[in-house]
Design a protein around this motif. Structure first.
Motif, PDB file in Angstrom:
ATOM      1  N   GLY A  54     -11.609  -7.587  -0.990  1.00  0.00           N
ATOM      2  CA  GLY A  54     -11.616  -8.937  -0.448  1.00  0.00           C
ATOM      3  C   GLY A  54     -10.884  -8.953   0.871  1.00  0.00           C
ATOM      4  O   GLY A  54     -10.345  -7.929   1.315  1.00  0.00           O
ATOM      5  N   LYS A  55     -10.817 -10.114   1.511  1.00  0.00           N
ATOM      6  CA  LYS A  55     -10.180 -10.150   2.825  1.00  0.00           C
ATOM      7  C   LYS A  55      -8.665  -9.971   2.721  1.00  0.00           C
ATOM      8  O   LYS A  55      -8.028  -9.515   3.677  1.00  0.00           O
ATOM      9  N   ASP A  56      -8.071 -10.272   1.548  1.00  0.00           N
ATOM     10  CA  ASP A  56      -6.637 -10.032   1.376  1.00  0.00           C
ATOM     11  C   ASP A  56      -6.326  -8.538   1.430  1.00  0.00           C
ATOM     12  O   ASP A  56      -5.309  -8.119   1.997  1.00  0.00           O
ATOM     13  N   GLU A  57      -7.229  -7.736   0.868  1.00  0.00           N
ATOM     14  CA  GLU A  57      -7.024  -6.282   0.904  1.00  0.00           C
ATOM     15  C   GLU A  57      -7.148  -5.760   2.330  1.00  0.00           C
ATOM     16  O   GLU A  57      -6.406  -4.857   2.733  1.00  0.00           O
ATOM     17  N   ALA A  58      -8.054  -6.342   3.095  1.00  0.00           N
ATOM     18  CA  ALA A  58      -8.176  -5.948   4.504  1.00  0.00           C
ATOM     19  C   ALA A  58      -6.935  -6.366   5.287  1.00  0.00           C
ATOM     20  O   ALA A  58      -6.465  -5.638   6.168  1.00  0.00           O
ATOM     21  N   ALA A  59      -6.373  -7.532   4.951  1.00  0.00           N
ATOM     22  CA  ALA A  59      -5.183  -8.021   5.649  1.00  0.00           C
ATOM     23  C   ALA A  59      -3.977  -7.118   5.415  1.00  0.00           C
ATOM     24  O   ALA A  59      -3.108  -6.975   6.280  1.00  0.00           O
ATOM     25  N   LEU A  60      -3.934  -6.483   4.253  1.00  0.00           N
ATOM     26  CA  LEU A  60      -2.814  -5.605   3.913  1.00  0.00           C
ATOM     27  C   LEU A  60      -3.135  -4.135   4.167  1.00  0.00           C
ATOM     28  O   LEU A  60      -2.330  -3.263   3.851  1.00  0.00           O
ATOM     29  N   GLY A  61      -4.293  -3.880   4.741  1.00  0.00           N
ATOM     30  CA  GLY A  61      -4.747  -2.504   4.914  1.00  0.00           C
ATOM     31  C   GLY A  61      -3.812  -1.632   5.727  1.00  0.00           C
ATOM     32  O   GLY A  61      -3.535  -0.476   5.364  1.00  0.00           O
TER      33      GLY A  61
END
Length: 208
Positions: A54-61
């Motif tokens: 999800g976009k949260d995982e991309a934000a914490l990538g």
């Protein structure tokens, strides 16, 4: 050796991560959609979900990449170093390699701005803190293995990691909200705060 297919997948992941960070830091996390990130890289939404849940995982990538490198650095510290020293030196000595990991995807200035987005977005901050707990458990097991201890029978690995993680969290908060918002500032603040662990825990704070 990486295959051509593996390199292509890595380039696509990096491109998605780069686009996500750019959008999050310019228009905000909530206003950014998965479709917008995928469109910025000219791939489908389905392709995005091959790389991120999800976009949260991309934000914490980016943070995930630096944490992975840090855990590896702790594993590689010399065996004679005491646990707290191994943790301290892993973060301070590995600063340049972590910097290089970030720069391989985005300019470090953008990484710094992403830090502020995470700190100011409740859903991301919650996810970041939740992942931090998982990292603490991993580090505790690494320290226990280094010391030849059973992590479930001896509390010291988890206690040492909890103290270290607490210092790092305080450092993050001071750095993000303070005037010296730079990589050099973060390094100096981290070093200074880690140096205070012994005196803060064992020394007297009262003036004679």
């Amino acid at each position: 050796m990486e295959t051509l297919r593996e390199r292509k997948k890595q380039r696509t992941r990096d491109a998605l991560l780069r686009a996500a960070v750019e959008l999050f830091t310019t228009q905000g996390y909530e206003a950014t959609t998965v479709d917008a990130i995928a469109e910025a890289v000219d791939v489908s939404q389905r392709t995005f979900f091959r790389y991120f849940a999800g976009k949260d995982e991309a934000a914490l990538g980016l943070l995930d990449m630096t944490v992975e490198r840090f855990v590896r650095a702790v594993r590689e510290r010399p065996a004679h170093e005491a646990p707290m020293e191994a943790l301290r030196q892993a973060v301070l000595d590995g600063w340049q390699s972590i910097h290089e990991i970030v720069e391989s995807v985005v300019p470090v200035e953008q990484y710094l701005r992403m830090y502020r987005v995470i700190e100011s977005t409740p859903v991301l901050l919650a996810a970041h803190l939740r992942r931090s707990l998982e990292v603490e458990e991993t580090l505790a097991r690494v320290i226990a293995e280094r010391e030849g201890l059973d992590v479930d029978a001896d509390p010291r690995p988890r206690l040492a990691v909890a103290v270290f993680s607490g210092v790092m969290r305080v450092t993050e908060r001071q750095w993000v909200t303070g005037p010296e918002f730079s990589v050099a500032g973060m390094h100096a603040l981290t070093s200074r705060y880690l140096d205070q662990v012994g005196p803060a825990l064992l020394g007297s704070w009262r003036k004679p």
